[in-house]
Design a protein around this motif. Structure first.
Motif, short mmCIF file in Angstrom:
data_model
loop_
_atom_site.label_atom_id
_atom_site.label_comp_id
_atom_site.label_asym_id
_atom_site.label_seq_id
_atom_site.Cartn_x
_atom_site.Cartn_y
_atom_site.Cartn_z
N LYS A 106 21.74 -56.77 -77.29
CA LYS A 106 22.91 -55.93 -77.60
C LYS A 106 23.17 -54.91 -76.50
N ARG A 131 23.32 -62.47 -73.58
CA ARG A 131 24.05 -62.93 -74.77
C ARG A 131 23.30 -64.07 -75.46
N GLN A 132 22.83 -65.03 -74.67
CA GLN A 132 22.10 -66.15 -75.26
C GLN A 132 20.78 -65.71 -75.87
N GLY A 133 20.21 -64.64 -75.32
CA GLY A 133 18.95 -64.12 -75.86
C GLY A 133 19.13 -63.16 -77.01
N GLY A 134 20.38 -62.86 -77.36
CA GLY A 134 20.64 -61.99 -78.50
C GLY A 134 20.58 -60.50 -78.20
N ILE A 148 28.18 -56.73 -75.34
CA ILE A 148 26.90 -56.19 -74.88
C ILE A 148 27.18 -54.86 -74.19
#
Length: 63
Positions: free
Chosen positions: A38, A33-36, A54
């Protein structure tokens, strides 16, 4: 690349509690999530599940 910070650890704890996951699975979700991310490719969580927006996909399932 995502570095686990105290904030990541706290987020993982919250995700684990909300989604009834182990801390270690939740840490993967938190870092993603912090790394973006999906999508996470893993055989350790339920294929098709959506956790914290995610998508979980098992790369070993035959479609």
């Amino acid at each position: 690349m995502v570095t686990n910070t105290p904030e990541t650890i706290l987020l993982a704890s919250e995700i684990a509690e909300r989604n009834l996951l182990s801390f270690w699975d939740a840490l993967i979700i938190a870092a993603a999530r912090q790394g973006g991310a999906k999508t996470i490719l893993t055989e350790d969580l339920n294929h098709g599940q959506l956790i914290e927006d995610i998508r979980i996909e098992n790369p070993f399932l035959i479609h």
